[in-house]
Design an enzyme around this catalytic site. Structure first.
Site, PDB file in Angstrom:
ATOM      1  CB  SER A  70       4.589  -0.638  -6.058  1.00 11.25           C
ATOM      2  OG  SER A  70       4.861  -1.579  -5.051  1.00 11.25           O
TER       3      SER A  70
HETATM    4  N1  SAH Z   1       5.831   0.455   0.096  1.00  9.92           N
HETATM    5  C1  SAH Z   1       7.138   0.545  -0.551  1.00  9.92           C
HETATM    6  C2  SAH Z   1       7.424  -0.585  -1.525  1.00  9.92           C
HETATM    7  C3  SAH Z   1       7.734  -1.787  -0.812  1.00  9.92           C
HETATM    8  S1  SAH Z   1       8.539  -3.108  -1.608  1.00  9.92           S
HETATM    9  C4  SAH Z   1       7.351   1.863  -1.216  1.00  9.92           C
HETATM   10  O1  SAH Z   1       6.450   2.711  -1.220  1.00  9.92           O
HETATM   11  O2  SAH Z   1       8.458   2.074  -1.720  1.00  9.92           O
HETATM   12  C5  SAH Z   1       8.237  -4.277  -0.281  1.00  9.92           C
HETATM   13  C6  SAH Z   1       9.034  -4.031   0.975  1.00  9.92           C
HETATM   14  O3  SAH Z   1       8.637  -5.002   1.937  1.00  9.92           O
HETATM   15  C7  SAH Z   1      10.555  -4.206   0.796  1.00  9.92           C
HETATM   16  O4  SAH Z   1      11.224  -3.057   1.188  1.00  9.92           O
HETATM   17  C8  SAH Z   1      10.881  -5.383   1.713  1.00  9.92           C
HETATM   18  O5  SAH Z   1      12.149  -5.279   2.327  1.00  9.92           O
HETATM   19  C9  SAH Z   1       9.753  -5.311   2.730  1.00  9.92           C
HETATM   20  N2  SAH Z   1       9.489  -6.565   3.440  1.00  9.92           N
HETATM   21  C10 SAH Z   1       9.422  -7.826   2.957  1.00  9.92           C
HETATM   22  N3  SAH Z   1       9.134  -8.702   3.935  1.00  9.92           N
HETATM   23  C11 SAH Z   1       9.023  -7.973   5.085  1.00  9.92           C
HETATM   24  C12 SAH Z   1       8.736  -8.308   6.440  1.00  9.92           C
HETATM   25  N4  SAH Z   1       8.505  -9.559   6.836  1.00  9.92           N
HETATM   26  N5  SAH Z   1       8.684  -7.300   7.345  1.00  9.92           N
HETATM   27  C13 SAH Z   1       8.911  -6.017   6.982  1.00  9.92           C
HETATM   28  N6  SAH Z   1       9.190  -5.636   5.706  1.00  9.92           N
HETATM   29  C14 SAH Z   1       9.243  -6.604   4.773  1.00  9.92           C
END
Ligand code: SAH
Length: 216
Positions: A70
Site C-alpha cells: 500500500s
Molecule cells: N500489508 C501488506 C500489503 C498487503 S496487500 C504490506 O505491508 O505489504 C493485501 C494482502 O492480503 C495480499 O498479499 C493478499 O495476498 C492478502 N490476502 C488477501 N486475501 C487474504 C486472505 N483471505 N487471507 C490472507 N491473506 C489475504
C-alpha cells in the site's frame, strides 16, 4: 525483491524525511510512535529492487502474485487509527511484502500475520528477518479465519478490502481492543475502525474512502 539497497542511503533518508515532514506539516498522521516507526523501518527493503528509487514516493507498488504494498500515507493512516500500544498482541491479515508487519513489530509486543500466498509469505519472512524483526509469527492460510490458536488480540488490522469484517476476527478481538479494515469494494471501500468496549459491544466509525486489493 528487496535486498540491500545499492542507492546512496543518504538520498533515501532525505526522501523518507520529506514524506514524514509533509505528514507532520499537514497534521495527517498524529501518533508520534507511528511516525517514529516509519523513520526506523527501511521500506526500500520491502519493494522490488528495480523500484527502490520509488520507495518513498506516495503510491502503491507491485510485490508479486498480483498484490501491492500500500502507499505509505495509507499504511500510516491505518496505524494511526489502530494506535497499537507497546504491550499489545496484534493480528494482521494480509502480510504481503511484510512492510506493515515490520512497522507493527516496532509498535507492539507481538505480531501474528497471515498471508494466503505462500510465495509472498516466504518472501516476507526472509525480508523481516533481514530487517531484524524478531517478534513476528508468519502464518500461511486464510486470514478470514483469523489465528484462533493465538487469540485473543488487542489489535487486528486487515490490509485488504473486506466485503464484511469476518466474524472470527471480531470474536478474536479482546474486550477493549480495536480492529481497522477497509470495508467494501476494491475501489471506494471505507476505512473502518471497530472498537470493542470492555462489555463486548462493538462501535464502528468510518475514516474516508480508499482502494485496496480484495480480501478473498
Ligand atoms: N500489508 C501488506 C500489503 C498487503 S496487500 C504490506 O505491508 O505489504 C493485501 C494482502 O492480503 C495480499 O498479499 C493478499 O495476498 C492478502 N490476502 C488477501 N486475501 C487474504 C486472505 N483471505 N487471507 C490472507 N491473506 C489475504
Amino acid at each position: 525483491m528487496g535486498g540491500k539497497s545499492s542507492l546512496p542511503e543518504a538520498w533515501l533518508t532525505r526522501e523518507k524525511q520529506q514524506l514524514h515532514d509533509r505528514w507532520v506539516a499537514r497534521a495527517e498522521i498524529h501518533s508520534r510512535r507511528v511516525l517514529e516507526a516509519f523513520l526506523e523501518v527501511p521500506r526500500e527493503l520491502f519493494v522490488p529492487v528495480a523500484m527502490q528509487t520509488e520507495s518513498y514516493v506516495d503510491y502503491p507498488l507491485p510485490i508479486g502474485a498480483g498484490q501491492t504494498i500500500s502507499q505509505p500515507t495509507t499504511v500510516m493512516l491505518m496505524l494511526d487509527l489502530l494506535d497499537p500500544q507497546s504491550g499489545d498482541r496484534v493480528l494482521e491479515i494480509g502480510a504481503g511484502s511484510g512492510y506493515n508487519a515490520a512497522l507493527l513489530a516496532r509498535l507492539a509486543k507481538e505480531v501474528v500475520t497471515v498471508e494466503r500466498h505462500e510465495v509472498l509469505a516466504k518472501q516476507a519472512e526472509t525480508l523481516l528477518q533481514r530487517a531484524g524483526s524478531r517478534n513476528i509469527r508468519m502464518l500461511c492460510g486464510d486470514g478470514k479465519l483469523g489465528a484462533p490458536d493465538h487469540a485473543p488480540f488487542d489489535r487486528i488490522i486487515i490490509t485488504a478490502a473486506a466485503h464484511v469484517v469476518p466474524q472470527p476476527l471480531l470474536d478474536q478481538l479482546a474486550p477493549g481492543g480495536t480492529l481497522v479494515a477497509p470495508v467494501g469494494e476494491t475501489h471506494g471501500c471505507w476505512m473502518t475502525r471497530i472498537c470493542k468496549n470492555p462489555q463486548g459491544t462493538l462501535e464502528r466509525s468510518r475514516h474516508g474512502r480508499f482502494s485496496f486489493v480484495p480480501l478473498v
